[in-house]
Each structure stands twice: as structure tokens, then as C-alpha cells.
Design an enzyme around this catalytic site. Sequence first.
Site, PDB file in Angstrom:
ATOM      1  N   LYS A  79      -1.355  -6.595   1.947  1.00  0.00           N
ATOM      2  CA  LYS A  79      -0.280  -7.475   1.455  1.00  0.00           C
ATOM      3  C   LYS A  79       1.026  -6.689   1.393  1.00  0.00           C
ATOM      4  CE  LYS A  79       0.683 -10.606  -2.453  1.00  0.00           C
ATOM      5  NZ  LYS A  79       0.168 -11.124  -3.752  1.00  0.00           N
TER       6      LYS A  79
ATOM      7  N   SER B 278      -0.139 -16.167  -4.024  1.00  0.00           N
ATOM      8  CA  SER B 278       0.864 -15.581  -3.164  1.00  0.00           C
ATOM      9  C   SER B 278       0.288 -14.735  -2.023  1.00  0.00           C
ATOM     10  CB  SER B 278       1.822 -14.713  -3.986  1.00  0.00           C
ATOM     11  OG  SER B 278       1.127 -13.628  -4.584  1.00  0.00           O
TER      12      SER B 278
ATOM     13  N   SER C   8      -3.343 -15.038  -7.462  1.00  0.00           N
ATOM     14  CA  SER C   8      -2.859 -14.829  -6.094  1.00  0.00           C
ATOM     15  C   SER C   8      -3.862 -14.238  -5.115  1.00  0.00           C
ATOM     16  CB  SER C   8      -1.614 -13.956  -6.099  1.00  0.00           C
ATOM     17  OG  SER C   8      -0.501 -14.769  -6.355  1.00  0.00           O
TER      18      SER C   8
END
Length: 488
Positions: free
Chosen positions: A82, A157, A181
Amino acid sequence: MSDGKDLCYLTIREAQEHLKGRQVSSVDLTRALLERVHEVEDRVKAYVTVTEARALEQARRADERLKAGENGPLLGIPVAIKDNMCTRGVRTTCSSRMLENFVPPYNATVVERLSEAGAVMVGKTNMDEFAMGSSTENSAFFTTHNPWDLARVPGGSSGGSAAVVAAGEAIFSLGSDTGGSIRQPAGFCNVVGLKPTYGRVSRFGLVAFASSLDQIGPMCRDVTDCALVMNVISGRDHRDSTSLVDPVPDYTRALRPDLRGLKLGVPKEFFVEGMEAGVKEAMETAIRQLESLGANIDREVSLRYAPYGLAVYYILAPSEAMANLARYDGVKYGYSADAPTMWEALEKTRQLGFGAEVKRRIMLGTYALSAGYYDAYYLKAQKVRTLIREELKQAFERYDALITPTSPSAPFKIGEKAADPLQMYLSDVCTIPVNIAGVPGLTVPAGFVGGLPVGMQIIGKPLAEETLLRVGFAYEQATRWRHQRPAL
Ligand code: GLN
């Protein structure tokens, strides 16, 4: 040997077998994945940066280590990270204009540990800006598409990290989870995702959103892979004072195909009003399955404070975020706007560097912490946080784990909730209490509603990752959801 696309859908364990047996090299595997990335990325858009040359170089080095007889569980395995975890020499954007050209001079501890273990980084994945959101629509660059239905969001996210695993663009990935997330996007993409106990995995080098809630965790094709990744990334790190000193077990030893002797609770407050009927049905089927595996299920558990988790979160997370994001002033690093005076430059930098949701959070946090409102909002939220934590602690005196849906709905359409922040915030009602309490939560694929994935969440007491993995493993052995692939 199978064709390239099959290689892309291997689990870590399977890839490891192939590498060990010399059926394939890490360079072959990495090439197959990079080809897959080129094939699908214009539709999925999950990567902000693809680190092709670096990946092939890392793969070559992994092959040398393999040839020398080394045999680590992640050696030569392609991973996606990420884009809020610092990678030395590779830009780390947080999907924000503010950090669009930020190249960190150091690695996050998790990146360092993966690299020592010989994992091969394919690239950095798209996310909601600074991890604020549930759909990746808040990325300053582009929205990621759900591989199961390109008109829908992958969740967020960590939407990019979930999508790359679902689309065969990485063998596994890392995400971060402040309010859901990792788990919500994993659930939306038919992927396994674990948010570890607060402090289990070092946050050093993770760009801070809400420091008392943030945790890094694995996103994988199955529970065994999650256990393998946890073995590598967990543990004390002197550079993160909140990291726990407790010894790291071998998480794979917890994996057993039955649930005999386990007591599981189903808290009714998590079956919220407005929940999609299909999700509820999938959950009921899953719970019966857990029962048939030998678990003792109590369907009448009540957690009366859990529904306040969402309200508490939207005071505490923005309050911490507004303090953490004060560092983006256009001076030290990141985007810097030109203006005649220092104050004007600061104002313009933040005006142009941050997107709408980030600004909304900064304003919410500033309001909640301001002199006249501190007691009414921030202090009260902290008190309710304690109540939620205590109530969960008590529940874990009676139950080994709690079972809930991961999200109240299946993946929604791109644009469907983007204009209504409150609707978007509601996607995390089931995951947020877990962060508030600092306990671990695992999501595993639990079926489909109209062709769209549904996730089941398993919650445990602090450091009960092994119990969660055991429940998830037994369930996944008894079902076949994880073997489904999107028709990309
Ligand atoms: N969706 C939640 C938010 O917008 C949680 C995000 C996260 O876990 N990083 O804050």
C-alpha cells in the site's frame, strides 16, 4: 507447468512449492505477474507505481538465494505494498498530491522485514488519500475498480491492495487498517485480510493517519498465507515504542480443520438496520457451517456500546489526523506552493495539496479539539472508547471469538456514495469497534450476493490472532469461496 495466468493466482504456499521444486524461478513468477499487470491494469487501476526493474532485480537475487539452498516462506514471492508505507528510493504518495513526488530515504520496518525475507516488491498500490475513505474514490490520482465488477468500488482505503490480489497482479499484499481499511476491501474483493492487535506489527515508516488506531496487516488468497506473512512482519521494533514485546508464535501451528471446543458469539448489534438481505443470508449460512465444524455458537450476544463505535471513531480519528497532518507545511517535504509570504505559501500548499475528504477530517478534528468543545467531543469520545474496550474484554471472558459480517453491504457502485460522506462512513460500522478496542479482526470470503463477494469477520481478544486464524482456516477448508476467480 501451468500457463502464466495460473502462476499469478498461486498462493504463497503453492508458489513456494514451485520455487523449491525448481518448476519455476522467482524471475519467471515475477515476469508472469508483470505481464498480468500490463494485461489488466488499464481496467483495474490498482497500482500507483509499478516497480518493474527493481522487482526483476529482487527476483534475480531471490533465485540466487534459492539456488544456494535457502528456503524461506516468502523467498522469491511477489508482493504489493500500500502506498502509505515508506519504500527507500520508491515514491510513496499516500495517493495524495501532497506526496506525489515524495521519495522516502528509508524503508518502513515491514518493508525491511519482507525484503530480508526475500519477497519481491511488484509495486505500490492505490488507496484513499491518506487512508481516509472506504472506496479508493478519494485517491487524488484515480479510482481503483473492483475486479469482480469493474463498475463497482474495491472498498478502501486499501482498495488497491485488495484488487491486486483478486486480479492476479500480486501473490499477496500489505494494507493498513485504522477503521476497517484492510478488512472492508478484502471482503469486497473475496480476499483474506487480517488487522492484527494494535502493536503486533510495527508502524515505523507507515505514514500516520490516526496513531492510536493504525495497524498494518496482510491481504492474501487464504488463511495459511496470512499466517506465513504474520510470521515475518510481527514483533517488537525499537523504532515503534507501541510495538508489543510479546513473543511471536509460529502462526501456521494454529491452523486446524475443526472448531471443536471453541465457543463463538454472534453479537446482534452488528446485524445493523439497513443491512443487505443477501449479506445477512450469507452470514446465516456461514454461521451454520461454523456450527457443523464443531463450534459452540451463541447467537444472542449483545454488545450495547459497539454501535457507538462509529461516532467515537469520527471524533478520535479526525482529531489524531489533524495533528498528524500538521507536518505537511510545504517546507520539510512534499508539495510546496509558491507565494509571496510564508503564511500564504503554507495556506496555498495545504489548499492545493490536500483533497476534499482530508480537509473535511482536518476541520472535524480541529473542531473536536478546540477549547470550547474538547470536553463535549474529544473527552467524551475517549470515555466511550473505554466502555467499548471494557465491554469487548468482558465478552472475551465468555467467547473465544465473535462472528460478524465484515460490511453491511456488498461492493457498491462507483459514485454511489461519493457525494454523501455519512453514507460512506457507514460502510465501516462492523469493523470500527475492533480498532477502537485495539483487538485483532480477520475477514474471510463467505460467499457471493449476485456475483459480488461477501466477507465474514472474526474478532478476538488482544493477541488472539491464532484463534482467529484457526476459525478462518477451518471455515475456508469447509468452503470453496476462495477458489473463485473474477472473470477479468
Ligand atoms: N473508512 C474509514 C475512514 O475513512 C477507515 C479508513 C481506514 O481504516 N484507514 O476513516
